[in-house]
Write an enzyme that holds these catalytic residues in place. Structure first.
Site, mmCIF file in Angstrom:
data_model
loop_
_atom_site.group_PDB
_atom_site.id
_atom_site.type_symbol
_atom_site.label_atom_id
_atom_site.label_comp_id
_atom_site.label_asym_id
_atom_site.label_seq_id
_atom_site.Cartn_x
_atom_site.Cartn_y
_atom_site.Cartn_z
ATOM 1 N N LYS A 1 42.412 27.533 45.063
ATOM 2 C CA LYS A 1 43.495 27.871 44.263
ATOM 3 C C LYS A 1 44.721 26.971 44.640
ATOM 4 O O LYS A 1 45.144 26.922 45.716
ATOM 5 C CB LYS A 1 43.713 29.350 44.587
ATOM 6 C CG LYS A 1 44.022 30.296 43.296
ATOM 7 C CD LYS A 1 44.105 31.584 43.840
ATOM 8 C CE LYS A 1 44.531 32.269 42.471
ATOM 9 N NZ LYS A 1 45.052 33.815 42.963
HETATM 10 C C1 E4P Z 1 44.933 36.327 40.677
HETATM 11 O O1 E4P Z 1 44.453 35.488 40.998
HETATM 12 C C2 E4P Z 1 46.322 36.474 40.934
HETATM 13 O O2 E4P Z 1 46.697 36.232 42.215
HETATM 14 C C3 E4P Z 1 46.822 38.082 40.861
HETATM 15 O O3 E4P Z 1 46.219 38.451 39.717
HETATM 16 C C4 E4P Z 1 48.286 38.243 40.432
HETATM 17 O O4 E4P Z 1 48.637 39.347 40.135
HETATM 18 P P1 E4P Z 1 50.092 39.934 40.313
HETATM 19 O O5 E4P Z 1 50.834 39.373 39.368
HETATM 20 O O6 E4P Z 1 49.695 41.467 39.915
HETATM 21 O O7 E4P Z 1 50.646 39.739 41.721
#
Ligand code: E4P
Length: 221
Positions: free
Chosen positions: A83
């Site tokens: 990522k």
């Molecule tokens: C997924 O890959 C993200 O890291 C995650 O959905 C972020 O979500 P949030 O905005 O609730 O922190």
């Protein structure tokens, strides 16, 4: 549509993986920090539970550093997906990693233009964060609709739309209607997705009828 779990809690991952509906897992530095565990160990353990893309996020801010962090992570398991943030250095790193056959998830996407750049860089997945857009009064799901529509126009784009920052079960419903490839879902929302009061009351009525039929005279079940 694929369903990923958005968590680094291995007990939760085991629970929902047992439902037979989980195609992958996403983590981020906040989720790993919340788990209180060693990053590489958690990722390795998740790879043993779920046979699908497992996102592990790099924290370097330059492409060279991102690639350097990505290589040992990718070596943990072939399913590890790196990522990277949607910044210029992240795009550079995505291009290098995809050229090396390493799966990438370009994260923190908040606009169609960013999603186009992620696809151009060869990202395996792009993660638009719909909840964070909703939080500031925008309509996150509109972004998903735009990206799905735009990607459909260009057969050379192979990036999958991974709906992230999912805050409620209706986000998942709308992601499915929009034709998103994947939604990554926090565990507590999995429970909300499966639940319906008519399922519960219907099941209770069926079981009650079954019990009375069993005890009724002349009925052998
Ligand atoms: C997924 O890959 C993200 O890291 C995650 O959905 C972020 O979500 P949030 O905005 O609730 O922190």
């Amino acid at each position: 549509m694929q369903i990923f779990l958005d968590t680094a809690e291995v007990d939760d991952i085991r629970t929902y993986a047992a439902w037979g509906v989980i195609d992958g897992v996403t983590t981020n530095p906040s989720l790993i920090a919340k788990s209180g565990r060693v990053f590489e160990e958690v990722i390795a353990e998740i790879c043993e539970i779920v046979d699908g893309p497992i996102s592990a996020e790099v924290t370097a801010l330059d492409a060279e550093g991102m690639v350097a962090q990505a290589e040992p992570l990718a070596a943990i398991h072939p399913n590890v997906t790196i990522k990277v943030p949607l910044i210029p250095e992240g795009l550079k790193a995505t291009k290098v990693l995809s050229g090396r056959g390493i799966k990438t998830n370009v994260t923190l996407c908040f606009s169609l233009n960013q999603a186009v750049l992620a696809a151009k860089a060869g990202a395996t997945f792009v993660s638009p964060f719909i909840g964070r857009l909703d939080d500031r009064g925008e309509r996150g799901m509109e972004l998903i609709e735009e990206i799905v529509h735009a990607y459909e126009q260009y057969p050379e784009f192979h990036t999958q739309v991974l709906v992230a920052s999912v805050r409620n079960a209706d986000h998942v419903r709308q992601a499915a209607l929009a034709g998103a490839d994947i939604a990554t879902i926090p565990p507590k929302i999995m429970d909300k997705m499966v639940k319906h009061d008519l399922t519960d009351s219907g099941l209770a009525a069926f079981l009650a009828d079954w019990e009375s039929a069993k005890t009724a005279e002349g009925v052998a079940l």
